[in-house]
Design a protein around this motif. Structure first.
Motif: not given
Ligand code: M6R
Length: 350
Positions: A25-32, A171, A34, A180
């Motif tokens: 939840s911290k590193y994925f913004n939907n499939y993007e 990434e 961070n 994910k």
């Protein structure tokens, strides 16, 4: 603070599925994902990655090496921080350094960072404490979001370090699978395993009272064997070593006595039969063979079976039974699990 658990270590082992979900939840913004684009660019521009760490974090680095090499094709070297600080390898022309440290305060790494900064090399710290010295002093820092780890024996931080290394490697890669989803399957597999550990506890009560124990594995299971051995000796004081399974017959097999537990870690089809035959060799010399493997590789009579996960992520599930073996071995022997003798949580002297 320990909730329903008798020890922080057991609590932290059980927190691991939640830690992985938190990292997602911290590193994925939907499939993007961070991650700082300048960090990605800096690693992409480098010719070779050097991972520096100590203890369990160094073992996470060994898994990180495999993730980064397989996903990016860039060569990666892992070095023990206390060695690198004074005995440096010949460095590539354009190196990038990753320092892994739960606490972010380990003195051996601080000594490395002083050298790296004075030579203006690019550095990234992967840590659980984003306000720590190593996080502040590196060019980049990534948080592993494991929550406070109180037990001296590191468990959830190791899982979290590997998960963040996987996200970083992904990434940097062509992203031809769904990380994910694969990480959430790992969280589920760990949860499934933790739901019923009676069989493991019975095994430990029966066999883990001896002076020595050995973990064996090939490839990435060898890295897990090193971590598993550190964890068992650290809190149960049973002398334990992790060996490359094929090396046993080159010397170590001489140590096998009646009743010595030898735990084989098998998560890869390619070496399944080889490691089994190494285990057979020690069994015929009196060892108690114990097999930890995956559902798709299991054979009749295997002791501990875990759900299958993505082949690059197997170390995340394979280590969990070894953490519990250490916990229950130390519990049965009556030792202070969260504060083993002679050890501090954070080693701030070189
Ligand atoms: O805080 P760090 O990750 O830098 O600590 C490194 C080691 O001291 C640490 O992993 C140690 O090996 C653990 N007690 C192992 O469980």
């Amino acid at each position: 603070e320990k909730g329903n658990y008798d020890h922080f270590m057991l609590k932290e082992i059980n927190e691991q599925p939640g830690v992985i979900r938190n990292i997602i939840s911290k590193y994925f913004n939907n499939y993007e994902i961070n991650l700082n684009p300048s960090l990605i660019k800096s690693i992409n521009n480098s010719s070779r990655i050097y991972i520096l760490a100590a203890g369990t974090s160094m073992h996470a680095g060994l898994v990180g090496k495999r993730l980064l090499e397989q996903l990016t094709n860039k060569p990666v070297e892992v070095h023990i921080a206390s060695e690198f600080a004074y005995y440096r390898p010949i460095l590539d022309t354009n190196p990038f350094f990753i320092l892994i440290s739960q606490s972010g305060e380990t003195a051996d790494l601080r000594a490395c960072l002083t050298y790296l900064r004075s030579n203006k090399y690019k550095t990234l710290t992967i840590t659980n404490v984003i306000t720590s010295t190593l996080a502040r002093e590196a060019d980049y820092a990534l948080e592993i979001y494991a929550g406070p780890e109180i037990a001296v024996a590191s468990t959830k931080a190791y899982i979290a370090q590997i998960s963040v290394l996987a996200i970083l490697a992904y990434e940097l890669s062509a992203k031809d699978f769904d990380l994910k989803l694969e990480l959430s399957k790992v969280a589920q597999a760990i949860e499934n395993f933790l739901a019923d550990t009676e069989n493991l506890q019975a095994l430990v009560s029966k066999y883990f009272k001896k002076e020595h124990a050995f973990y064996i594995g090939r490839g990435i299971d060898y890295a897990t064997a090193l971590e598993a051995a550190l964890k068992l000796k650290e809190i149960s004081y049973i002398h334990t070593e992790g060996f490359a399974a094929g090396e046993l017959k080159h010397g170590t097999i001489a140590l096998i006595e009646d009743g010595t537990p030898v735990i084989a870690l098998i998560s890869d089809e390619t070496i399944n039969l080889n490691t089994r035959s190494n285990l057979h060799e020690v069994k015929s010399r009196g060892a108690i063979p114990i097999i930890v493997t995956l559902e798709s590789l299991k054979q009749k009579g295997d002791d501990i079976i875990l759900d299958d996960v993505h082949p690059l992520l197997t170390p995340l599930v394979m280590v969990v039974p070894t953490q519990l073996i250490s916990y229950y071995a130390a519990l049965n022997l009556g030792f202070d699990i969260d504060k083993p003798r002679n050890l501090a949580k954070s080693v701030t002297v070189e």
